[in-house]
Enzyme design. Sequence first.
Site, PDB file in Angstrom:
ATOM      1  N   GLU A  47     -14.140  -6.324  20.583  1.00  0.00           N
ATOM      2  CA  GLU A  47     -15.350  -6.868  21.197  1.00  0.00           C
ATOM      3  C   GLU A  47     -15.893  -5.938  22.283  1.00  0.00           C
ATOM      4  OE1 GLU A  47     -16.822 -11.014  23.395  1.00  0.00           O
ATOM      5  OE2 GLU A  47     -14.708 -10.731  22.876  1.00  0.00           O
ATOM      6  N   LYS A 134     -23.521 -12.458  19.008  1.00  0.00           N
ATOM      7  CA  LYS A 134     -22.733 -13.647  19.331  1.00  0.00           C
ATOM      8  C   LYS A 134     -23.646 -14.840  19.577  1.00  0.00           C
ATOM      9  CE  LYS A 134     -18.750 -14.941  22.166  1.00  0.00           C
ATOM     10  NZ  LYS A 134     -17.851 -14.513  23.259  1.00  0.00           N
ATOM     11  N   CYS A 169     -15.045 -13.374  18.998  1.00  0.00           N
ATOM     12  CA  CYS A 169     -14.282 -14.172  19.956  1.00  0.00           C
ATOM     13  C   CYS A 169     -14.369 -15.666  19.634  1.00  0.00           C
ATOM     14  CB  CYS A 169     -14.766 -13.834  21.359  1.00  0.00           C
ATOM     15  SG  CYS A 169     -13.579 -14.168  22.682  1.00  0.00           S
TER      16      CYS A 169
END
Length: 327
Positions: A47, A134, A169
């Site tokens: 990430e 994201k 995540c």
Amino acid sequence: MADGRCVRAAVVQAAPVPLAVTAGIAALPGLIEPALDQGAHIIAFGETFLGGYPLWLDEAPGAALWDHPGTRALHAVLLDEAVRIGDPRLSPVQELVDRSRILISIGAHERVRSSLYNCQLLLRPGQPPLIHRKLVPTHGERLIWGRGDGSTLRVHDDDAIGPVGSLICWEHWMPLARAAMHNQGETVHIAAWPTVRETYAMASRHYAFEGRCFVLAAGTIQSRDDMLLGLDQCRMAPEARSAAQGLIEAMPDGQLQFGGSMIIASDATILAQAGSASETLVADLDLDQINQGLTSLDTDGHYARPDVFELRVDTRPQTGVTWGDQS
């Protein structure tokens, strides 16, 4: 290596060059080459590897205070350094991808107009990078990143592997995001994390079993010293540099991200696992295993109930403004 239904995959677990995205991009070929030398066809980084995870949000007391000068200075640096669509700085890496006919997935801070987004870039031969942003920044991350939309919830169909996608995540705890990705038939999924701690490893293995796909759970390593070294490579006014340095120095000394990367089979078996130091993790993926597992579980097919449950995904870009000359 791509041999019949067997593909070699790699996760590069390394320290980023925090903040200094240009320097981080320049370092990429040296990190990619060892995986290439071992015959990897797909290579994953964790990430926000380009720019580094914004650790000050978790580790520096007072970082969330209104108008904190250090937080403002670091945000301004990332806006200057962040990647953009069509970023020419990525050209040498794209040329490496084109020449080697491989896939590289890498996390980055991305700038869209005047906002930052947490994105995962999939560099692929002969095409522009596939971008996933994201959907929901987690907790303190909302101080720095905007929210992605359904337009980047896509996969790339690779000739050797099949559909390849990614989530970032805590998106792995969004059941409907998982369902949307499973519907696209991923063969290999990149699960991008800062550190693959125990619960993150559980989520990655669950994703592999539920989606009947191989998962590259990619983490990074990062320390306070890494952040200070990255800051030194950024162009800043003296007052802003002092504020940013002060905020970073308020963080605990030593290592703050601890890798833990994994390569996981479609039955949730761990094929390879890294420790907490720099490491290139490599494993061969037997893609025939996927169809064997689908005998008992296909969450998007024979184990689904479309007559009971229905998911609609809005894939339109949510720009907020539509000009008269746009359809």
